[in-house]
Motif scaffolding. Structure first.
Motif, mmCIF file in Angstrom:
data_model
loop_
_atom_site.group_PDB
_atom_site.id
_atom_site.type_symbol
_atom_site.label_atom_id
_atom_site.label_comp_id
_atom_site.label_asym_id
_atom_site.label_seq_id
_atom_site.Cartn_x
_atom_site.Cartn_y
_atom_site.Cartn_z
ATOM 1 N N ARG A 38 0.802 -1.219 0.000
ATOM 2 C CA ARG A 38 0.000 0.000 0.000
ATOM 3 C C ARG A 38 0.835 1.269 0.000
ATOM 4 N NH1 ARG A 38 -5.187 -0.975 0.434
ATOM 5 N NH2 ARG A 38 -5.635 1.225 0.909
ATOM 6 N N SER A 39 2.131 1.160 -0.273
ATOM 7 C CA SER A 39 2.960 2.361 -0.289
ATOM 8 C C SER A 39 4.004 2.278 -1.397
ATOM 9 C CB SER A 39 3.655 2.565 1.060
ATOM 10 O OG SER A 39 4.614 1.566 1.287
ATOM 11 N N TYR A 93 5.350 6.949 0.641
ATOM 12 C CA TYR A 93 3.998 7.510 0.675
ATOM 13 C C TYR A 93 2.955 6.399 0.565
ATOM 14 C CZ TYR A 93 0.069 10.612 -0.235
ATOM 15 O OH TYR A 93 -1.139 11.275 -0.158
ATOM 16 N N ASP A 94 1.965 6.450 1.444
ATOM 17 C CA ASP A 94 0.872 5.476 1.444
ATOM 18 C C ASP A 94 -0.214 5.898 0.458
ATOM 19 O OD1 ASP A 94 2.118 3.996 3.427
ATOM 20 O OD2 ASP A 94 1.058 5.009 5.057
ATOM 21 N N ASP A 96 -3.818 5.412 -0.106
ATOM 22 C CA ASP A 96 -4.948 4.910 0.676
ATOM 23 C C ASP A 96 -6.144 4.496 -0.179
ATOM 24 O OD1 ASP A 96 -3.587 5.318 3.086
ATOM 25 O OD2 ASP A 96 -4.242 7.413 3.188
ATOM 26 N N ARG A 97 -6.310 5.146 -1.320
ATOM 27 C CA ARG A 97 -7.498 4.908 -2.130
ATOM 28 C C ARG A 97 -7.130 4.652 -3.593
ATOM 29 N NH1 ARG A 97 -12.109 6.330 0.568
ATOM 30 N NH2 ARG A 97 -11.828 7.526 2.504
#
Length: 254
Positions: A38-39, A93-94, A96-97
């Motif tokens: 996720r990142s 950096y994550d 998220d969406r």
């Protein structure tokens, strides 16, 4: 004899190509899937990408990400690192969406003695998250930028990339665009230094087209001169404004 030698030296120096500078934002992945985590990790630099020669990147004026119409400033999250043996910055950096994330770098003007001018490269790259390409043509409204007309990810080697060059929100007719390959592992070679940086021109509507011959990261830099010069040691100097976009091309898979 002395005059001849001086003339020969001048001619030899004039024949040396001026290697292109590029603001660079290179993510660890530009199409993140659920299986990838996720990142992503991003590296920021100011460099000669084909030759692998870095230049010092001072802390930028801005570094941001835009997703789903919202822009978030990330400048304070940058950490110092070394890129091509010179000072650069990094960020994890994550995402998220789902959707497209546009990362943009605005540096402070850089004085380049060899060109007798200041340089500011407004640099960006696009990252798709979780199979969603919504927002791939996002325009950020930067001082100058390349707005993609081809999706700036999910491209095969040999595909063309098209973009429109804009300055102050308006298309730039016949803008000059420099194109260069990020020779990350140093394995690529050229038969002539003239081929390190390819140069093309946009059409009357500011649109350019380029087909890449190799997979990997390619930088496109549209160059214009600011109307207002900048002072340096009591003289007004030109200020080069570069609209830079980095696009990744995938190897063809059978």
């Amino acid at each position: 004899m002395k005059s001849f030698a001086s003339t020969a030296l001048i001619l030899s120096l004039a024949a040396v190509p001026a290697y292109a500078h590029y603001g660079m934002i290179i993510p660890s992945d530009n199409m993140l899937s659920q299986e990838d985590g996720r990142s992503i990790d991003l590296t920021l630099s100011f460099s000669h990408p084909f030759e692998g020669k870095g230049m010092t990147l001072d802390k930028p004026a801005s570094f941001s990400v835009t997703h789903a119409g919202r822009t978030t400033e990330l400048l304070d999250q940058l950490t110092e690192t070394t890129v091509m043996d010179e000072a650069g910055f990094a960020l994890s950096y994550d995402l998220d969406r789902p959707g497209t994330y546009v990362f943009a770098l605005t540096p402070h003007p850089y004085w380049e003695p060899e060109e007798d001018a200041f340089i500011t490269h407004y640099t960006k790259t696009y990252v798709s998250a979780y199979g969603d390409d919504e927002g791939w043509d996002t325009e950020l409204g930067l001082k100058t930028e390349i707005v993609p007309l081809s999706k700036p990810f999910a491209l095969w080697t040999g595909n063309v990339f098209q973009g429109i060059v804009k300055l102050d929100g308006e298309a730039v007719p016949h803008a000059e665009v420099e194109v260069e390959y990020y020779n990350e592992d140093g394995s690529a070679t050229v038969p002539s230094d003239l081929m390190i940086t390819q140069t093309i021109k946009a059409d009357a509507n500011g649109v350019f087209t380029y087909a890449v011959p190799e997979n990997g990261w390619w930088g496109f830099a549209a160059l214009n001169t600011a109307e207002q010069p900048m002072p340096f040691e009591g003289e007004d100097k030109d200020h080069e404004l570069g609209a830079v976009i980095w696009v990744h091309f995938e190897p063809w898979a059978r």
